[in-house]
Design an enzyme around this catalytic site. Structure first.
Site, PDB file in Angstrom:
ATOM      1  N   ARG A  90       0.858  -1.179   0.000  1.00 16.52           N
ATOM      2  CA  ARG A  90       0.000   0.000   0.000  1.00 16.52           C
ATOM      3  C   ARG A  90       0.898   1.234   0.000  1.00 16.52           C
ATOM      4  NH1 ARG A  90      -2.190   0.899   5.496  1.00 16.52           N
ATOM      5  NH2 ARG A  90      -0.877   2.756   5.491  1.00 16.52           N
TER       6      ARG A  90
ATOM      7  N   HIS B 209      -3.532   4.706   4.644  1.00 18.23           N
ATOM      8  CA  HIS B 209      -4.650   3.761   4.653  1.00 18.23           C
ATOM      9  C   HIS B 209      -5.882   4.373   4.012  1.00 18.23           C
ATOM     10  CE1 HIS B 209      -7.612   0.888   5.879  1.00 18.23           C
ATOM     11  NE2 HIS B 209      -8.308   1.858   6.413  1.00 18.23           N
TER      12      HIS B 209
ATOM     13  N   TYR C 125       3.492   5.764  11.625  1.00 21.23           N
ATOM     14  CA  TYR C 125       3.777   4.376  12.036  1.00 21.23           C
ATOM     15  C   TYR C 125       4.605   3.582  11.026  1.00 21.23           C
ATOM     16  CZ  TYR C 125      -0.330   3.782   9.023  1.00 21.23           C
ATOM     17  OH  TYR C 125      -1.214   3.844   7.978  1.00 21.23           O
TER      18      TYR C 125
HETATM   19  C1  LIG Z   1     -14.760  -5.368  11.495  1.00 20.56           C
HETATM   20  C2  LIG Z   1     -13.927  -4.169  11.286  1.00 20.56           C
HETATM   21  N1  LIG Z   1     -13.008  -3.813  12.205  1.00 20.56           N
HETATM   22  C3  LIG Z   1     -12.246  -2.715  12.045  1.00 20.56           C
HETATM   23  C4  LIG Z   1     -12.379  -1.922  10.946  1.00 20.56           C
HETATM   24  C5  LIG Z   1     -11.519  -0.652  10.768  1.00 20.56           C
HETATM   25  N2  LIG Z   1     -10.561  -0.885   9.656  1.00 20.56           N
HETATM   26  C6  LIG Z   1     -10.844  -0.455   8.407  1.00 20.56           C
HETATM   27  S1  LIG Z   1      -9.676  -0.966   7.326  1.00 20.56           S
HETATM   28  C7  LIG Z   1      -8.781  -1.749   8.519  1.00 20.56           C
HETATM   29  C8  LIG Z   1      -7.523  -2.461   8.151  1.00 20.56           C
HETATM   30  C9  LIG Z   1      -7.749  -3.459   7.044  1.00 20.56           C
HETATM   31  O1  LIG Z   1      -6.514  -4.023   6.677  1.00 20.56           O
HETATM   32  P1  LIG Z   1      -6.419  -5.056   5.486  1.00 20.56           P
HETATM   33  O2  LIG Z   1      -7.446  -6.120   5.662  1.00 20.56           O
HETATM   34  O3  LIG Z   1      -5.008  -5.491   5.367  1.00 20.56           O
HETATM   35  O4  LIG Z   1      -6.868  -4.255   4.187  1.00 20.56           O
HETATM   36  P2  LIG Z   1      -6.098  -2.987   3.585  1.00 20.56           P
HETATM   37  O5  LIG Z   1      -6.729  -1.762   4.215  1.00 20.56           O
HETATM   38  O6  LIG Z   1      -4.651  -3.115   3.901  1.00 20.56           O
HETATM   39  O7  LIG Z   1      -6.362  -3.036   2.108  1.00 20.56           O
HETATM   40  C10 LIG Z   1      -9.403  -1.599   9.758  1.00 20.56           C
HETATM   41  C11 LIG Z   1      -8.879  -2.149  11.021  1.00 20.56           C
HETATM   42  C12 LIG Z   1     -13.357  -2.305  10.006  1.00 20.56           C
HETATM   43  N3  LIG Z   1     -13.571  -1.564   8.899  1.00 20.56           N
HETATM   44  N4  LIG Z   1     -14.100  -3.415  10.199  1.00 20.56           N
END
Ligand SMILES: Cc1ncc(C[n+]2csc(CCOP(=O)(O)OP(=O)(O)O)c2C)c(N)n1
Ligand SMILES: Cc1ncc(C[n+]2csc(CCOP(=O)(O)OP(=O)(O)O)c2C)c(N)n1
Ligand SMILES: [Mg+2]
Ligand SMILES: [Mg+2]
Lengths: 372, 324, 372, 324
Positions: free
Chosen positions: A259, A263, A272
């Site tokens: 990425r 985020h 971080y």
């Molecule tokens: C159930 C849930 N918990 C927490 C969140 C908050 N949140 C949004 S994206 C994210 C990280 C997701 O990481 P990843 O699965 O690696 O996908 P990426 O964003 O890296 O594409 C979090 C913790 C959420 N959207 N849904």
């Protein structure tokens, strides 16, 4: 056991091919390239629009274009897709006009989802692209359910779903892959392992040697592919799709990528993550890499490339202008689509709000702000 | 006393208690290095280290389940759910396990822990970054539910929650995370659970609310004052245990009640308050008990400002019960 | 990859040892045997009591005595245990008097959990045995949490938790093992794979080659052991416990066994399971097998065995008599332990009920049935 | 018409609809070969085969998540949750996904499915085989909630639920699974959702209930009749959408209301009914609105019979509002 990393496009001082190039027509290759470029430019414009306050939120996809576009390219138009919020290229690849995505980001009166979700939470039934939601991983078991249904109905189509490395820790990853394994469902699971879940690096997410190895726990093959190598991603996806269509069941594909951006528009990655890491990965940019490959193969001249960028930019420009023109959704839409038919309670609540707005008793700023 | 926003007051409370009691640990998604998406756990990881400020994998059921195991052992966990909208994967661990542990074990095992999570709309978060799920937990015996309405309230109530011997849902109204500033007592400062607060005195109509809706009621009350209608505002502070006495006393005084909450109308906790009044104060009521609430729809995005209760709609309700 | 099945006690025409016998004193071996016998007799008595309507419900453990007793034997008295509802031998092994378990099954005034849960949902703090609940798998992630806490506090103790094959499909199995892997928690996960989740056979639960292989998905070792071979189970558990105590993290043990009885007193297995399967497994009875081993080793004569059975039977008999004597819990207990202190609401509800009972206005049958 | 128990009526409804519509599939734990722990899906696997009657792995979130994917595709899933007490692992898929799918997709994607689950006490099931979780779902916009009170009601309402275009929680009171017998219309027979039923006519006091509490209210009403107090009983049938008109009409007639439900008192759906009455019928009320409910404790085991509302406690409430 963790499989080796699949690569197709060798790079001077970089990747070395472990798999043969998939047989794609020149037209296919050019289409892939254009969609990746359009995805990148959409990203750049949208981030600016968010900074300008024109749209409320955005999720950058920079660096992951090959990962989601390449895998989606292995599907037919009739197959179903359950993307995550970081996969705008899938809608573009499946022919959704950019303007419709812009309407959604603007949450305006022309938004086919009626301004009800944050930007990038698309839903395009005509593209068999299922409504994207914020809760992580919920789409995985739903994708399995759709694949189970296809098998029950002897429908030859397949389902593909995308999710991140963080999502592999979620409950629905476990049930989604477990159900798919048990019912040998025609479903392809693509984990876009970009190394981070917001601020949490992969090693904080799982102690397993890889994401691909998790496939064994569900009795399905696990594949590991260079997610910045669009041809490798396509090759892996094509094989998994063929397997699913042939009735041999699901596959887990780990697409190793990064990425590049924050985020989301609400995040500051510098708090971080070491920027040096980004710089290193930028050198592996999936679009540059594919461009070098196409240039070598004499399929893309500098002029062609310019033309591609120009046409994508124009498409975006007119989409944004169209989206800017639209007003907000009507007040009445607030009460639609809760159920197929409004309940008496919803009717009463709508009437009361309309009446209050008409009498101008709700605080200033609201009055007249939205069409009734 | 330092002037703080609500998120700063939460951060201050966490630091205060973690310094006082080394059994207190914080765990959740992005609570460590990043310090939380709203900054509430900022600086904790640096000061207390990775053993006590734990970035977890992405699984709310895991966060709460692990916190239960820590609490059973004797730690005092303060798990964070990044948004109240994402608490549902943990619903089983909260409702089936944390809430019932003391009861089912005959008091042998207990789960003193405080689940922190931001709730409510007003930040253009749409469906999944705006919900107010407090009611679900008020219907679950064994859980306490606390919703602060200001920075100093947040600090005092959070410290009481962490020290409480039972599981507490501590729900932080993100609408006022940054917008509300006030002086907050330094160091150790507690506000007891189970005691409501008269946020504004008045003779004519009682407004009952909690969390961010208290300040919205304040605005409405000011508007009503211009029509010489004096609203009294009861800030529930803790929904469970609910301070029924304070609510009843105010309503018996005014004879008129308006209940305000942001969650969907049907079965919202404000309905429970109406029911209590209808059962125990009906002789004193001179008007219907009117509710001003969110609508019975998922939380919207573009039309958010219409969904949330605001001073105008509250004033309408006040006028209705006043002129009844 | 699925590991081989660990066995210690060779059997004529049956198992062949793949591991050396653990060094256990004669006293240890006799203790193991007695607890297994007591567990079996408890089962037999309890099932009868349930049929007679003396207790409301029961969950038979027949056939799984070696599986849970053998693994628990690898722990120290200070270590923590999170059993499932099918593991009564763990409480017995850890010194809980049978009478206390009987009080719980009778849900009487002497029940330390105050008659609040169905039979076999024990909680014994003095044995560091955490309250058992009905929801499947919830204890797994809690066990991980306790192990995380021990590591944080530099406490040398470890945690062991037990669950079935069906539980591996549950969300909390996934998070429990994933968290334990990431935080290298001192936790041992024992899956008692008895082949069935009520009516659903293992192949309906997962497509993986084994349960043990799932450990790889969490970066921990997976061990597969003959669950009817108490010495093999002990040996595997001992190694896992040592590993955890040494700070090397968690282990998943798959204990391959079989549920001889019905799922519970509410179930009729003949409706979905071929009785022949039971007959085959009865030949592998873990107690008979251990008895043959001890007899060979001259550690158990027919007379010894008789004495063991007699003392267990007597212990049970007096426990049941004691439990029969007790009345039901007092009405006031209904309102205790919801919180550390009763709320005003609970006090009011208690007063109202007490008053109604005293005035005899609640329907007949209740009045005087329970002490206030 | 054949005389059936409630579980037989459910089984009959499932067979009827599965014969009529081959898009209907049943999935859940032990629903196939075993036919469900209460027999409700008995015979389906034999008649319709493993493709349409699916024994799933042990994961409620998987059952509902998969059912959503099937519904989006165009099947009509009828997932079973073995006990209402075990629905919480699926809470996220139900509340975040099924309930919001139509709304968030602007009507593009919908989840027509009927989640069947047994609820309520009376079978000595303790904490985890006795709960009445209906209220949680009534507070979740996008879900319909149906609780039948008798065998014929169960058949008619289940058929309507399965044919409904939106997700329905169909909660079966296991207290009356076997105990209640009555004639049930053969073949196709529907009872519309959203219409309450006057289960007994009376002039003096309105009893409002649903599910198994309706028959308990019947017993109480008979006792009251001996004191010449004529109770009217409103069987809500569907909690969402709620037939407020029928309830209001009855209460405006009697001027007295007693709300009865088995779930814990605080925030139970009956509180919502009290709130509606306090807002829209207060001028007609001649007494407090009294609730007879389960207590604010986890569901007990040994003292179950004291926990559940029974005729005596209901009669007390009736006398209270009558003599007020
Ligand atoms: C159930 C849930 N918990 C927490 C969140 C908050 N949140 C949004 S994206 C994210 C990280 C997701 O990481 P990843 O699965 O690696 O996908 P990426 O964003 O890296 O594409 C979090 C913790 C959420 N959207 N849904
Ligand atoms: C969350 C949840 N879902 C369903 C049930 C009902 N149920 C009780 S035991 C059981 C099967 C468990 O099988 P397994 O995990 O293999 O353990 P075993 O009973 O074989 O020891 C089921 C489905 C439950 N108790 N909890
Ligand atoms: Mg990621
Ligand atoms: Mg089993």
């Amino acid at each position: 056991m963790t499989p080796d990393l699949l690569q197709v496009m060798s790079e001077p001082g970089g990747a070395t091919a472990t798999a043969a190039p998939p047989d794609l027509s020149d037209a296919d290759l050019r289409k892939l390239y254009r969609v990746m470029v359009l995805t990148r430019l959409l990203d750049e414009r949208a981030i600016k629009l968010q900074r300008q306050g024109r749209i409320g939120f955005y999720v950058p996809a920079e660096g992951q274009e090959a990962s989601h576009v390449g895998s989606a390219f292995a599907l037919g138009a009739d197959d179903w897709v359950y993307p995550s919020y970081r996969d705008p290229g899938i809608a573009l690849l499946r022919g959704v006009p950019v303007v419709e995505m812009m309407h959604q980001c603007y949450a305006n009166a022309a938004d086919n989802t009626r301004g009800r979700q944050m930007p990038v939470h698309y839903s395009f039934k005509k593209a068999n692209l299922v409504s994207i939601s914020s809760p992580i991983a919920t789409q995985i078991i739903q994708a399995t359910g759709t694949a189970m249904a296809m098998k029950i109905r002897k429908d030859p189509r397949v389902v593909m779903t995308w999710f991140g490395d963080g999502a592999t820790s979620a409950n629905d990853f476990h049930t989604g892959l477990n159900f798919a394994g048990v019912f040998a469902s025609p479903c392809v699971f693509v984990c876009e392992n970009n190394g981070w879940a917001i601020s949490v690096p992969l090693e904080g997410q799982t102690a397993s040697a890889s994401i691909a190895v998790k496939a064994e726990a569900y009795g399905m093959p696990g594949v590991r592919v260079d997610g910045n190598d669009v041809l490798a991603v396509y090759a892996a996806a094509k094989q998994a799709v063929a397997r699913a269509r042939a009735g041999h069941g699901p596959t887990l594909i780990e697409s190793v990528t990064f990425r590049i951006g924050a985020h989301s528009s609400s995040d500051d990655a510098s708090r971080y993550r070491d920027p040096a890491l980004c710089e290193a990965w930028k050198k592996k940019d999936p679009i540059d890499r594919f461009k070098r490959y196409l240039t070598q193969k004499k399929l893309l001249s500098a002029k062609d490339d310019e033309a591609v960028h120009k046409s994508c930019a124009d498409e975006l420009q007119s989409a944004i202008e169209a989206a800017e023109k639209m007003g907000p959704p009507a007040v009445s839409t607030l009460f639609d689509d809760v159920f197929a038919q409004r309940t008496a309670q919803l009717d009463a609540q709508h009437e009361a709000l309309k009446d209050a707005l008409q009498r101008g008793v709700v605080s200033k700023g609201h009055h007249g702000e939205f069409p009734l | 006393m330092a002037v703080m926003t609500l998120w700063e007051a939460v951060n201050d409370a966490l630091k205060t208690e973690m310094r006082r009691d080394d059994r207190v640990v914080v765990l959740g998604e992005d609570v460590g290095v990043k310090g939380g998406v709203f900054g509430c756990t900022g600086g904790l990881w640096k000061e207390f280290g990775g053993d006590r400020v734990i970035d977890t994998p992405l699984a709310e059921s895991g966060i709460i389940g692990a916190a239960i195991g820590m609490a059973l052992y004797g730690l005092v966990p303060v798990p964070e759910i990044q948004f109240g909208d994402f608490i549902y994967p943990a619903f089983d661990q909260i409702v089936s396990e944390a809430a019932k542990m003391r009861y089912r074990s005959g008091g042998e095992y207990t789960c003193p822990m405080t689940i922190r999570t931001p709730i409510g709309g007003g930040i253009r978060g749409g469906h999944y970054h705006s919900q107010s799920p407090e009611t679900y937990f008020t219907h679950t015996p064994g859980l306490k539910v606390v919703v602060p309405s200001s920075p100093s309230e947040a600090k005092g109530l959070l410290l009481s929650s962490i020290r409480d011997p039972d599981p507490v849902l501590f729900m932080e109204p993100k609408l006022i995370y940054r917008t509300l500033k006030e002086e907050v007592p330094a160091g150790d400062y507690t506000v007891p659970l189970g005691q409501a607060r008269i946020a504004r005195e008045g003779r004519h109509v009682t407004l009952i609310a909690w969390g961010s809706m208290v300040s919205i009621c304040q605005k409405a009350a000011e508007q009503c004052a211009q029509d010489d209608i004096e609203c009294e505002i009861v800030d529930c502070r803790t929904l469970v245990p609910l301070d029924e006495a304070t609510i009843l006393e105010s309503v018996k005084k005014t004879g008129r009640a308006v209940v305000v909450y942001e969650a969907p109308r049907t079965s919202g906790f404000g309905g429970e308050i109406s029911a209590i009044l209808a059962e125990r104060a009906i002789e004193w009521l001179e008007a219907p008990i009117v509710r001003v609430t969110g609508f019975d729809t998922p939380f919207p995005y573009a039309l958010e400002s219409l969904y949330m209760p605001e001073p105008g709609r509250i004033r309408e309700a006040v006028l209705k019960v006043w002129n009844f």
